[in-house]
Write an enzyme that holds these catalytic residues in place. Structure first.
Site, PDB file in Angstrom:
ATOM      1  N   HIS A   1     -18.248  21.514  -7.597  1.00 26.41           N
ATOM      2  CA  HIS A   1     -17.929  20.819  -6.411  1.00 26.41           C
ATOM      3  C   HIS A   1     -17.240  21.857  -5.734  1.00 26.41           C
ATOM      4  CE1 HIS A   1     -15.666  18.374  -3.652  1.00 26.41           C
ATOM      5  NE2 HIS A   1     -16.528  17.453  -4.138  1.00 26.41           N
TER       6      HIS A   1
ATOM      7  N   GLY B   1     -14.997  14.479   3.265  1.00 21.14           N
ATOM      8  CA  GLY B   1     -13.718  14.306   3.752  1.00 21.14           C
ATOM      9  C   GLY B   1     -13.159  14.344   5.361  1.00 21.14           C
TER      10      GLY B   1
ATOM     11  N   SER C   1     -18.778  12.194   3.501  1.00 20.87           N
ATOM     12  CA  SER C   1     -18.298  11.035   4.374  1.00 20.87           C
ATOM     13  C   SER C   1     -19.587   9.876   4.291  1.00 20.87           C
ATOM     14  CB  SER C   1     -18.338  11.419   5.703  1.00 20.87           C
ATOM     15  OG  SER C   1     -16.901  12.504   5.819  1.00 20.87           O
TER      16      SER C   1
ATOM     17  N   ASN D   1     -16.233  10.015  -6.989  1.00 24.71           N
ATOM     18  CA  ASN D   1     -15.376  11.013  -7.430  1.00 24.71           C
ATOM     19  C   ASN D   1     -14.009  10.829  -6.885  1.00 24.71           C
ATOM     20  OD1 ASN D   1     -13.994  13.563  -7.717  1.00 24.71           O
ATOM     21  ND2 ASN D   1     -15.358  14.704  -6.128  1.00 24.71           N
ATOM     22  N   TRP D   2     -13.164  10.339  -7.913  1.00 19.73           N
ATOM     23  CA  TRP D   2     -11.783  10.190  -7.522  1.00 19.73           C
ATOM     24  C   TRP D   2     -10.922  10.992  -7.012  1.00 19.73           C
ATOM     25  CZ3 TRP D   2      -9.870   5.966 -11.676  1.00 19.73           C
ATOM     26  CH2 TRP D   2     -10.978   4.685 -11.636  1.00 19.73           C
ATOM     27  N   LYS D   3     -11.391  12.277  -7.312  1.00 18.58           N
ATOM     28  CA  LYS D   3     -10.454  13.407  -7.239  1.00 18.58           C
ATOM     29  C   LYS D   3      -9.250  13.251  -7.583  1.00 18.58           C
ATOM     30  CE  LYS D   3     -13.364  14.394  -3.205  1.00 18.58           C
ATOM     31  NZ  LYS D   3     -13.410  14.987  -1.656  1.00 18.58           N
TER      32      LYS D   3
ATOM     33  N   GLY E   1     -16.680  10.233  -2.255  1.00 15.73           N
ATOM     34  CA  GLY E   1     -15.246  10.726  -2.469  1.00 15.73           C
ATOM     35  C   GLY E   1     -14.370   9.386  -2.016  1.00 15.73           C
ATOM     36  N   GLY E   2     -13.794   9.502  -0.709  1.00 13.39           N
ATOM     37  CA  GLY E   2     -12.979   8.733  -0.203  1.00 13.39           C
ATOM     38  C   GLY E   2     -13.209   7.237  -0.451  1.00 13.39           C
TER      39      GLY E   2
ATOM     40  N   GLU F   1     -23.846  18.539  -0.942  1.00 17.41           N
ATOM     41  CA  GLU F   1     -22.652  18.175  -0.307  1.00 17.41           C
ATOM     42  C   GLU F   1     -22.452  19.157   0.750  1.00 17.41           C
ATOM     43  OE1 GLU F   1     -20.193  15.265  -2.560  1.00 17.41           O
ATOM     44  OE2 GLU F   1     -19.626  17.060  -3.152  1.00 17.41           O
TER      45      GLU F   1
ATOM     46  N   GLU G   1     -14.695  22.051  -3.637  1.00 22.79           N
ATOM     47  CA  GLU G   1     -13.318  22.081  -3.784  1.00 22.79           C
ATOM     48  C   GLU G   1     -12.857  23.189  -5.029  1.00 22.79           C
ATOM     49  OE1 GLU G   1     -12.210  18.066  -3.587  1.00 22.79           O
ATOM     50  OE2 GLU G   1     -12.993  17.821  -1.570  1.00 22.79           O
TER      51      GLU G   1
END
Ligand code: PEP
Length: 252
Positions: A96, A174, A214, A9-11, A235-236, A168, A98
Site C-alpha cells: 500500500h 482519500g 475514492s 481496507n479499514w486502515k 478505504g473510506g 491505486e 501509505e
C-alpha cells in the site's frame, strides 16, 4: 475469467468494539442479500481473531493490512504472516502506498513480505500506483511495471495465482479525486498486458485487477463496467455498512 472482488481496507480506524459492530453489520447485510462478487475485509491486526469468529467465511473473506518481513523472533511489535494466517485470515494487503511512503517499505522489503505471506498460505492484495507528479510526467506505466517487477515478478506462475493486483493512483487515495473510468481502464489494460508478457495470456486473464482511490457507490458501476477493472479496494467507503454494500451492489 478473473474473480470479481470488492475489498475493504479499514486502515487505522475503528476500535475493537466498533470493528466488531461493523463486521457484524456487514455479515447480516450480506446474509440477507448475497453478493455477486467476492468480498474481503482487511482489518487492523487486533480485530482479526474476533472478526474471524463473527463472519461467514463463505461470504466474507478476512485480510490483514500488513505483515512482517521476518518469519519470527526478536522483532518487537511486529506481526508475522504465520500469526495473521492463524487468526483465520485469508488475505494480506502488501505494498500500500501509505506503507511505502510512511514506513519506507522498499521493493526488496515487500518481496520478503510477499514470499512469507505465500509461504504461510495467504493470498495477497498487492498495491501499485503512481503519484500525482509521476502522472503529470506521464510515468504511470513505468511506475506500475517497476513495482510489479520489484516485488512479485520473481514468483512462479503457480504462486502468482495468489496475487490480486490493486491499482491505486496515490493522487486519488482519500482525496475525493477518482481516476476517470477511462483513465483507470487504460492503465488496468496496460497492467494486464505486463502480466501477460511475464506469465502468458491465460494467467493475465485470470488475474483480478482492482481499482482503488475514492471509489464509492456512485462511481463504482461506471468503473466496474470496464473490461479490465475486476472490482475495487475501498478505504473510506468501507467503514460504513451501507456505503460498502452500495459498492458491492455495483456488481448486480
Ligand atoms: C486505499 O487507501 O486503499 C483507498 C482506496 O482509500 P480511499 O478509498 O479512501 O481513497
Amino acid at each position: 475469467m478473473a474473480k470479481k472482488i470488492v475489498a475493504g481496507n479499514w486502515k487505522m480506524n475503528k476500535n475493537l468494539q466498533e470493528g466488531i459492530e461493523l463486521a457484524q453489520g456487514l455479515n447480516e447485510a450480506l446474509a440477507a442479500d448475497k453478493p455477486n462478487c467476492d468480498v474481503i475485509i482487511c482489518t487492523p491486526f487486533i480485530h482479526l481473531a474476533k472478526v474471524s469468529e463473527i463472519i461467514n467465511h463463505d461470504v466474507i473473506n478476512l485480510g490483514a493490512e500488513n505483515c512482517a518481513d521476518k518469519a519470527s523472533g526478536a522483532y518487537t511489535g511486529e506481526v508475522s504472516a504465520e500469526m495473521v494466517k492463524s487468526t483465520g485470515a485469508e488475505y494480506v494487503i502488501l505494498g500500500h502506498s501509505e506503507r511505502r511512503e510512511y514506513y519506507n517499505e522498499t521493493p526488496e522489503i515487500l518481496k520478503e513480505k510477499v514470499d512469507l505471506a505465500l509461504a504461510n498460505g495467504l493470498k495477497i492484495l498487492f498495491c501499485i500506483g503512481e503519484s500525482l507528479e509521476q502522472r503529470e510526467a506521464n510515468e504511470q506505466n513505468a511506475v506500475v511495471k517497476a513495482e510489479l517487477e520489484g516485488s512479485v515478478f520473481h514468483l512462479s506462475a503457480e504462486q502468482f495465482a495468489n496475487i490480486v493486483i490493486a491499482y491505486e493512483p496515490i493522487w486519488a487515495i482519500g482525496t475525493g479525486k477518482t481516476a476517470t473510468a477511462e483513465q483507470a481502464e487504460e492503465i488496468h489494460a496496460y497492467i494486464r498486458s505486463v502480466v501477460a508478457e511475464k506469465y502468458g495470456a491465460e494467467v493475465a486473464a485470470n488475474t483480478s485487477i482492482l481499482y482503488g482511490g475514492s471509489c464509492k457507490a456512485s462511481n463504482a458501476p461506471e468503473l466496474f463496467a470496464k473490461p479490465d477493472i475486476d472490482g475495487g479496494l475501498i478505504g473510506g467507503a468501507s467503514l460504513k455498512v451501507a456505503d460498502f454494500k452500495g459498492i458491492i451492489d455495483a456488481w448486480k
